[in-house]
Design a protein around this motif. Structure first.
Motif, PDB file in Angstrom:
ATOM      1  N   ASN A   1       0.819  -1.212   0.000  1.00  0.00           N
ATOM      2  CA  ASN A   1       0.000   0.000   0.000  1.00  0.00           C
ATOM      3  C   ASN A   1       0.850   1.257   0.000  1.00  0.00           C
ATOM      4  N   ASN A   2       1.999   1.211   0.676  1.00  0.00           N
ATOM      5  CA  ASN A   2       2.879   2.370   0.728  1.00  0.00           C
ATOM      6  C   ASN A   2       3.407   2.711  -0.669  1.00  0.00           C
ATOM      7  N   GLN A   3       3.767   1.691  -1.438  1.00  0.00           N
ATOM      8  CA  GLN A   3       4.264   1.919  -2.800  1.00  0.00           C
ATOM      9  C   GLN A   3       3.156   2.451  -3.698  1.00  0.00           C
ATOM     10  N   LYS A   4       1.962   1.926  -3.553  1.00  0.00           N
ATOM     11  CA  LYS A   4       0.834   2.412  -4.350  1.00  0.00           C
ATOM     12  C   LYS A   4       0.533   3.873  -4.024  1.00  0.00           C
ATOM     13  N   THR A   5       0.568   4.192  -2.751  1.00  0.00           N
ATOM     14  CA  THR A   5       0.317   5.574  -2.333  1.00  0.00           C
ATOM     15  C   THR A   5       1.388   6.509  -2.858  1.00  0.00           C
ATOM     16  N   ASN A   6       2.649   6.098  -2.783  1.00  0.00           N
ATOM     17  CA  ASN A   6       3.737   6.932  -3.290  1.00  0.00           C
ATOM     18  C   ASN A   6       3.634   7.119  -4.801  1.00  0.00           C
TER      19      ASN A   6
ATOM     20  N   ASN B   1      -2.819   3.822  -7.871  1.00  0.00           N
ATOM     21  CA  ASN B   1      -3.401   3.466  -6.579  1.00  0.00           C
ATOM     22  C   ASN B   1      -3.917   2.028  -6.567  1.00  0.00           C
TER      23      ASN B   1
ATOM     24  N   PHE C   1       0.852   7.019  -6.528  1.00  0.00           N
ATOM     25  CA  PHE C   1      -0.289   7.923  -6.663  1.00  0.00           C
ATOM     26  C   PHE C   1       0.157   9.374  -6.462  1.00  0.00           C
ATOM     27  N   LEU C   2       0.959   9.616  -5.441  1.00  0.00           N
ATOM     28  CA  LEU C   2       1.429  10.973  -5.143  1.00  0.00           C
ATOM     29  C   LEU C   2       2.366  11.505  -6.224  1.00  0.00           C
TER      30      LEU C   2
END
Length: 142
Positions: free
Chosen positions: A4-9, A127, A11-12
Protein backbone atom coordinates in the motif's frame (compact mmCIF):
# COMPACT_ATOMS: atom_id res chain seq x y z
CA UNK A 1 1.41 -7.36 -5.58
CA UNK A 2 2.57 -3.95 -4.46
CA UNK A 3 2.47 -2.72 -0.87
CA UNK A 4 0.00 0.00 0.00
CA UNK A 5 2.88 2.37 0.73
CA UNK A 6 4.26 1.92 -2.80
CA UNK A 7 0.83 2.41 -4.35
CA UNK A 8 0.32 5.57 -2.33
CA UNK A 9 3.74 6.93 -3.29
CA UNK A 10 3.09 6.18 -6.99
CA UNK A 11 -0.29 7.92 -6.66
CA UNK A 12 1.43 10.97 -5.14
CA UNK A 13 4.05 11.07 -7.91
CA UNK A 14 1.29 11.42 -10.51
CA UNK A 15 -0.93 13.79 -8.51
CA UNK A 16 2.04 16.03 -7.67
CA UNK A 17 1.85 17.34 -11.25
CA UNK A 18 -0.97 19.59 -10.06
CA UNK A 19 1.70 21.63 -8.28
CA UNK A 20 2.10 23.31 -11.67
CA UNK A 21 -1.01 25.30 -10.84
CA UNK A 22 0.70 26.64 -7.70
CA UNK A 23 4.12 27.62 -9.05
CA UNK A 24 5.80 27.76 -12.48
CA UNK A 25 7.21 24.45 -13.75
CA UNK A 26 5.77 22.74 -10.68
CA UNK A 27 4.19 20.05 -12.84
CA UNK A 28 7.70 18.97 -13.88
CA UNK A 29 9.79 19.78 -10.82
CA UNK A 30 7.55 18.20 -8.16
CA UNK A 31 7.18 14.75 -9.81
CA UNK A 32 10.91 14.85 -10.65
CA UNK A 33 11.86 15.45 -7.01
CA UNK A 34 9.48 12.75 -5.77
CA UNK A 35 10.73 10.28 -8.37
CA UNK A 36 14.38 10.99 -7.53
CA UNK A 37 13.76 10.42 -3.83
CA UNK A 38 11.62 7.28 -4.26
CA UNK A 39 13.12 5.48 -7.27
CA UNK A 40 15.58 3.46 -5.17
CA UNK A 41 12.79 1.91 -3.11
CA UNK A 42 11.29 -0.21 -5.91
CA UNK A 43 11.14 -0.71 -9.66
CA UNK A 44 7.40 0.03 -9.44
CA UNK A 45 8.03 3.57 -8.17
CA UNK A 46 10.86 4.05 -10.65
CA UNK A 47 8.58 3.24 -13.60
CA UNK A 48 5.78 5.48 -12.35
CA UNK A 49 8.22 8.31 -11.79
CA UNK A 50 9.66 8.04 -15.29
CA UNK A 51 6.20 7.97 -16.82
CA UNK A 52 5.03 10.99 -14.82
CA UNK A 53 8.12 13.09 -15.55
CA UNK A 54 8.16 12.21 -19.27
CA UNK A 55 4.46 12.99 -19.56
CA UNK A 56 4.70 16.35 -17.82
CA UNK A 57 7.71 17.44 -19.86
CA UNK A 58 5.97 16.37 -23.09
CA UNK A 59 2.69 18.10 -22.35
CA UNK A 60 4.49 21.21 -21.09
CA UNK A 61 6.27 21.30 -24.43
CA UNK A 62 3.01 20.83 -26.35
CA UNK A 63 1.26 23.63 -24.47
CA UNK A 64 4.26 25.93 -24.96
CA UNK A 65 4.33 25.30 -28.73
CA UNK A 66 0.60 25.91 -29.14
CA UNK A 67 0.73 29.01 -26.94
CA UNK A 68 3.78 30.39 -28.75
CA UNK A 69 2.08 29.90 -32.12
CA UNK A 70 -0.75 32.10 -30.83
CA UNK A 71 1.54 35.17 -30.61
CA UNK A 72 1.68 35.98 -34.37
CA UNK A 73 -2.11 35.94 -34.58
CA UNK A 74 -2.32 38.21 -31.57
CA UNK A 75 0.10 40.74 -33.11
CA UNK A 76 -1.74 40.60 -36.44
CA UNK A 77 -5.01 41.48 -34.78
CA UNK A 78 -3.41 44.21 -32.67
CA UNK A 79 -1.80 45.85 -35.71
CA UNK A 80 -4.95 45.34 -37.75
CA UNK A 81 -6.68 47.69 -35.32
CA UNK A 82 -4.56 50.63 -36.51
CA UNK A 83 -6.61 52.06 -39.38
CA UNK A 84 -4.03 54.62 -40.49
CA UNK A 85 -1.25 52.07 -40.95
CA UNK A 86 -1.39 49.54 -43.75
CA UNK A 87 0.45 46.42 -42.67
CA UNK A 88 0.58 43.75 -45.32
CA UNK A 89 2.64 40.70 -44.39
CA UNK A 90 3.64 39.80 -47.94
CA UNK A 91 0.10 39.93 -49.27
CA UNK A 92 -0.88 36.84 -47.32
CA UNK A 93 -3.91 36.87 -45.14
CA UNK A 94 -3.70 34.58 -42.12
CA UNK A 95 -6.46 33.29 -39.97
CA UNK A 96 -7.90 36.24 -38.19
CA UNK A 97 -10.95 36.97 -36.20
CA UNK A 98 -12.35 34.38 -33.88
CA UNK A 99 -9.95 31.56 -34.74
CA UNK A 100 -6.87 33.76 -34.66
CA UNK A 101 -7.59 35.20 -31.24
CA UNK A 102 -9.39 32.36 -29.56
CA UNK A 103 -8.56 29.26 -31.56
CA UNK A 104 -5.06 28.67 -30.30
CA UNK A 105 -6.03 29.67 -26.76
CA UNK A 106 -8.86 27.12 -26.86
CA UNK A 107 -6.49 24.49 -28.22
CA UNK A 108 -4.06 25.14 -25.34
CA UNK A 109 -7.00 24.92 -22.93
CA UNK A 110 -8.14 21.64 -24.46
CA UNK A 111 -4.63 20.21 -24.13
CA UNK A 112 -4.60 21.32 -20.47
CA UNK A 113 -7.95 19.56 -19.84
CA UNK A 114 -6.66 16.38 -21.48
CA UNK A 115 -3.56 16.61 -19.28
CA UNK A 116 -5.72 16.87 -16.13
CA UNK A 117 -7.82 13.86 -17.15
CA UNK A 118 -4.75 11.73 -17.95
CA UNK A 119 -3.08 12.61 -14.64
CA UNK A 120 -6.19 11.52 -12.75
CA UNK A 121 -6.43 8.28 -14.72
CA UNK A 122 -2.74 7.50 -14.12
CA UNK A 123 -3.05 8.27 -10.41
CA UNK A 124 -6.07 5.99 -10.04
CA UNK A 125 -4.25 3.17 -11.85
CA UNK A 126 -1.19 3.68 -9.65
CA UNK A 127 -3.40 3.47 -6.58
CA UNK A 128 -4.66 0.09 -7.86
CA UNK A 129 -1.06 -1.09 -8.32
CA UNK A 130 -1.13 -0.92 -12.13
CA UNK A 131 1.32 0.82 -14.42
CA UNK A 132 -0.24 3.39 -16.74
CA UNK A 133 1.49 4.47 -19.96
CA UNK A 134 0.48 8.00 -20.88
CA UNK A 135 -0.41 8.55 -24.56
CA UNK A 136 1.42 11.15 -26.68
CA UNK A 137 4.48 11.05 -24.42
CA UNK A 138 8.03 11.60 -25.60
CA UNK A 139 10.46 9.34 -23.73
CA UNK A 140 13.02 11.85 -22.46
CA UNK A 141 13.99 9.56 -19.57
CA UNK A 142 14.31 5.87 -20.36
Amino acid sequence: MQHNNQKTNAFLIHISAFAGYLFPLGSIITPLILWQTLKERSAFLDEHGKEAVNFNISFGLYIFIVSASFIPFLFRNIFHGFNGIDIDFGGHHGYGGLFGLLGFASLAGLIALIKIALIIIAAMNANKGELYHYPFTIKFIK
